[in-house]
Motif scaffolding. Sequence first.
Motif, PDB file in Angstrom:
ATOM      1  N   LEU A   5       5.540   4.402  11.621  1.00 28.44           N
ATOM      2  CA  LEU A   5       5.164   3.999  10.267  1.00 28.44           C
ATOM      3  C   LEU A   5       3.999   4.861   9.812  1.00 28.44           C
ATOM      4  CD1 LEU A   5       5.433   1.990   7.861  1.00 28.44           C
ATOM      5  CD2 LEU A   5       3.728   0.558   9.029  1.00 28.44           C
ATOM      6  N   SER A   6       4.181   5.504   8.659  1.00 23.84           N
ATOM      7  CA  SER A   6       3.129   6.357   8.097  1.00 23.84           C
ATOM      8  C   SER A   6       2.756   5.827   6.718  1.00 23.84           C
ATOM      9  CB  SER A   6       3.631   7.803   7.989  1.00 23.84           C
ATOM     10  OG  SER A   6       2.678   8.607   7.336  1.00 23.84           O
ATOM     11  N   ILE A   7       1.459   5.617   6.495  1.00 22.73           N
ATOM     12  CA  ILE A   7       0.961   5.085   5.223  1.00 22.73           C
ATOM     13  C   ILE A   7      -0.178   5.992   4.738  1.00 22.73           C
ATOM     14  CG2 ILE A   7      -0.016   3.073   4.047  1.00 22.73           C
ATOM     15  CD1 ILE A   7       0.980   1.366   6.419  1.00 22.73           C
ATOM     16  N   LYS A   8      -0.124   6.351   3.453  1.00 23.04           N
ATOM     17  CA  LYS A   8      -1.156   7.226   2.906  1.00 23.04           C
ATOM     18  C   LYS A   8      -1.547   6.750   1.504  1.00 23.04           C
ATOM     19  CE  LYS A   8      -2.144  12.132   2.031  1.00 23.04           C
ATOM     20  NZ  LYS A   8      -1.582  13.514   2.040  1.00 23.04           N
ATOM     21  N   ASN A   9      -2.863   6.644   1.277  1.00 26.02           N
ATOM     22  CA  ASN A   9      -3.420   6.279  -0.037  1.00 26.02           C
ATOM     23  C   ASN A   9      -2.850   4.968  -0.564  1.00 26.02           C
ATOM     24  OD1 ASN A   9      -4.925   8.666  -0.035  1.00 26.02           O
ATOM     25  ND2 ASN A   9      -3.261   9.817  -1.007  1.00 26.02           N
ATOM     26  N   SER A  51       3.827  -1.672  -7.491  1.00 29.20           N
ATOM     27  CA  SER A  51       2.866  -1.715  -8.584  1.00 29.20           C
ATOM     28  C   SER A  51       1.870  -0.578  -8.416  1.00 29.20           C
ATOM     29  CB  SER A  51       2.131  -3.061  -8.585  1.00 29.20           C
ATOM     30  OG  SER A  51       1.006  -3.026  -9.445  1.00 29.20           O
ATOM     31  N   SER A  52       1.366  -0.057  -9.527  1.00 34.00           N
ATOM     32  CA  SER A  52       0.369   1.008  -9.458  1.00 34.00           C
ATOM     33  C   SER A  52      -0.930   0.511  -8.829  1.00 34.00           C
ATOM     34  CB  SER A  52       0.101   1.554 -10.860  1.00 34.00           C
ATOM     35  OG  SER A  52      -0.344   0.514 -11.719  1.00 34.00           O
ATOM     36  N   GLY A  58      -8.534   6.563  -7.168  1.00 32.30           N
ATOM     37  CA  GLY A  58      -8.852   7.981  -7.215  1.00 32.30           C
ATOM     38  C   GLY A  58      -7.724   8.890  -6.766  1.00 32.30           C
ATOM     39  N   GLU A  59      -6.604   8.312  -6.305  1.00 29.33           N
ATOM     40  CA  GLU A  59      -5.463   9.117  -5.840  1.00 29.33           C
ATOM     41  C   GLU A  59      -4.312   9.036  -6.846  1.00 29.33           C
ATOM     42  OE1 GLU A  59      -5.760  11.036  -3.346  1.00 29.33           O
ATOM     43  OE2 GLU A  59      -7.620  10.229  -2.498  1.00 29.33           O
ATOM     44  N   ASP A  60      -3.419  10.023  -6.785  1.00 29.55           N
ATOM     45  CA  ASP A  60      -2.285  10.069  -7.716  1.00 29.55           C
ATOM     46  C   ASP A  60      -1.121   9.196  -7.278  1.00 29.55           C
ATOM     47  OD1 ASP A  60      -3.528  11.841  -9.442  1.00 29.55           O
ATOM     48  OD2 ASP A  60      -2.869  13.598  -8.278  1.00 29.55           O
ATOM     49  N   ARG A  61      -0.941   9.055  -5.955  1.00 31.26           N
ATOM     50  CA  ARG A  61       0.194   8.281  -5.481  1.00 31.26           C
ATOM     51  C   ARG A  61      -0.045   7.756  -4.075  1.00 31.26           C
ATOM     52  NH1 ARG A  61       4.788  12.888  -3.972  1.00 31.26           N
ATOM     53  NH2 ARG A  61       3.511  14.043  -2.481  1.00 31.26           N
ATOM     54  N   VAL A  94      15.482   7.267   8.096  1.00 37.55           N
ATOM     55  CA  VAL A  94      14.112   7.389   7.594  1.00 37.55           C
ATOM     56  C   VAL A  94      14.068   6.874   6.154  1.00 37.55           C
ATOM     57  CG1 VAL A  94      12.224   8.955   7.029  1.00 37.55           C
ATOM     58  CG2 VAL A  94      13.618   9.373   9.063  1.00 37.55           C
ATOM     59  N   LEU A  95      13.224   5.881   5.918  1.00 36.72           N
ATOM     60  CA  LEU A  95      12.985   5.378   4.570  1.00 36.72           C
ATOM     61  C   LEU A  95      11.652   5.927   4.080  1.00 36.72           C
ATOM     62  CD1 LEU A  95      13.955   1.590   4.841  1.00 36.72           C
ATOM     63  CD2 LEU A  95      15.435   3.582   4.603  1.00 36.72           C
ATOM     64  N   ARG A  96      11.612   6.313   2.820  1.00 37.05           N
ATOM     65  CA  ARG A  96      10.359   6.805   2.232  1.00 37.05           C
ATOM     66  C   ARG A  96      10.233   6.278   0.803  1.00 37.05           C
ATOM     67  NH1 ARG A  96       6.622  11.329   2.660  1.00 37.05           N
ATOM     68  NH2 ARG A  96       5.693  11.711   0.618  1.00 37.05           N
ATOM     69  N   ARG A  97       9.017   5.902   0.466  1.00 37.35           N
ATOM     70  CA  ARG A  97       8.759   5.435  -0.900  1.00 37.35           C
ATOM     71  C   ARG A  97       7.400   5.954  -1.363  1.00 37.35           C
ATOM     72  NH1 ARG A  97       9.343  -0.720  -3.246  1.00 37.35           N
ATOM     73  NH2 ARG A  97       9.075  -0.194  -5.448  1.00 37.35           N
ATOM     74  N   ASP A  98       7.420   6.597  -2.525  1.00 33.62           N
ATOM     75  CA  ASP A  98       6.191   7.068  -3.164  1.00 33.62           C
ATOM     76  C   ASP A  98       5.959   6.251  -4.421  1.00 33.62           C
ATOM     77  OD1 ASP A  98       6.190   8.983  -1.218  1.00 33.62           O
ATOM     78  OD2 ASP A  98       6.871  10.622  -2.501  1.00 33.62           O
ATOM     79  N   ILE A  99       4.748   5.711  -4.553  1.00 36.16           N
ATOM     80  CA  ILE A  99       4.389   4.934  -5.746  1.00 36.16           C
ATOM     81  C   ILE A  99       3.264   5.667  -6.472  1.00 36.16           C
ATOM     82  CG2 ILE A  99       3.537   2.717  -6.602  1.00 36.16           C
ATOM     83  CD1 ILE A  99       4.702   1.465  -4.045  1.00 36.16           C
ATOM     84  N   TYR A 100       3.501   6.017  -7.729  1.00 40.83           N
ATOM     85  CA  TYR A 100       2.542   6.772  -8.519  1.00 40.83           C
ATOM     86  C   TYR A 100       1.644   5.839  -9.328  1.00 40.83           C
ATOM     87  CZ  TYR A 100       5.295  10.884  -7.299  1.00 40.83           C
ATOM     88  OH  TYR A 100       5.948  11.889  -6.603  1.00 40.83           O
TER      89      TYR A 100
END
Length: 562
Positions: A5-9, A51-52, A58-61, A94-100
Amino acid sequence: MLSELSIKNFAIIETLSISLEKGLTVLTGETGAGKSIIIDAIHLLVGGRGSSDFVRYGEDRAEIEGLFLLQKMSHPIFKKALELGIEIEDDMIVLRRDIYKSGKSVCRINGKLVTISVLREIGSTLVDIHGQHEHQELMDETKHLSLLDQFGKDKVTAALEEYGQVYRNYEKTLRKLNSLNENEQQMAHRLDLIQFQLSEIQAANLKLNEDEKLLEERKRLSNFERIHEAVQLSYNGLRGEQKGLDWLGLVMNNLEDAAVLNPDYKELAESVSNSYYVLEDAARTLRSELDNLEFDPQRLNEIEDRITEINQLKRKYGPSIAAILEYGAKIDEEIETLQNKETHIEQLQKELVSLKKDLMVEGKELTSVRSHFAKELTRAIHHELKELYMQKTVFEVRMAKLENQFSANGMDQVEFYLTANPGEPLKPLSKIASGGELSRIMLALKSIFSKHQEVTSIIFDEVDTGVSGRVAQAIAEKIHKVSIDSQVLCISHLPQVAAMADTHLYIAKATKDGRTKTTVKALTEEEKIREIGRMISGAEITDLTKEHAKELLQLAHNTKVY
């Protein structure tokens, strides 16, 4: 199982990478350290509402990625992935989700862009998240029928398939009958319309692949001048004084003379000679083509009109001539049916009566099989509740007939009922109050269904709230029991549960450069003792507390081994 599991910002998490193992993984730490945030991230990864607000300030996503290892080819995800056109290689997904921060969400499965609904559909087969106030399928009475069917396994599946074959024929016949029983005026309008359509299709006298041949002919006629010029120049280049064949004839004669004098030139002379005769044949063919080439403007106009007619029919009745002809055959059959409506209605009514009898037989057989497994499930749940010190609790699988009699899933309506207090009436499981009692009930149900649902990972988010003492120990043992068949991640404040962990992760937060960050650490045996001691006594850890923690770990070890 969820392997990486990888989590960023994400919220207060700057960057986090966690390797997870089989069995029971317990997450502990101080309140507010970020334990539930990790569960929130997994929830979003498998299709939860985004949700945003989740994006770190301070981060974009925010980025969340998880690697799942699939251990059984029978896992339902393989069938779903095939239906959705998603490739699974080496039994990994592999599941990936980016939230902006704009609120936009981008989802990927094995690198392929998918919608949130597809992510949710796939995610539901991989992870089941159960929190104190989030009970998912087990608290949704509309899902109880499918849960009973899962418990019944192959026997219910076989009975349901037999029923389903008859039901599909029944539904198809019923739709035809309802269609014929429509308003007379509507039927008359429909008949007029399709008679006109069939007349138009038949009048066109279409031939298969006719449009392709017309387009090819139009191309030739439209380019007549260029084709004629090219053929003429080609012929002129071969025939005539001082042209290609003249020069090639000269070469051929000279090489033949040389071959007479020196046999080494014989093969070369024959090659040139063959080329000469081939080109001579080509020249004759070009001459014939020039004699036959004619430009017919009237034929070009006819082709244009015919192509226009075919295209108009395509816009109305199908994308190809084959589709138009198929549609014509279909409405021809419908016209015959409408013109002889009464005869067809009588025939369909007889078929429907026969199918309804068959459906009733198969439906009763399916109900009988389900009733047997409903009793088995009731006994299994009571056994689990007894182990959780709820021996006075009464659980019941209630079956009732559907009001509309038939559905795609049979004739049955199923709902789980329960009462935790003697003398109180049984109530639907969906109306049971939350708290420690509910936690034990849910664990009992999970213990049963985790073996049948084939979910890759089960997550318990503080389901042990409100219990202590021997009940806490029973819950710890039950959670570990569930982890034998499914990977379990559990956030807990109970030292008994922490002691049962196969892997113990400690979640902490710290402030650096004015920003809060969350960290995760896998505890060693000595660190486990200190953490369980903290959970027992609070901030101050004494030698007695450590001894108590060691005793808990030994008890857990003995329970797991024996």
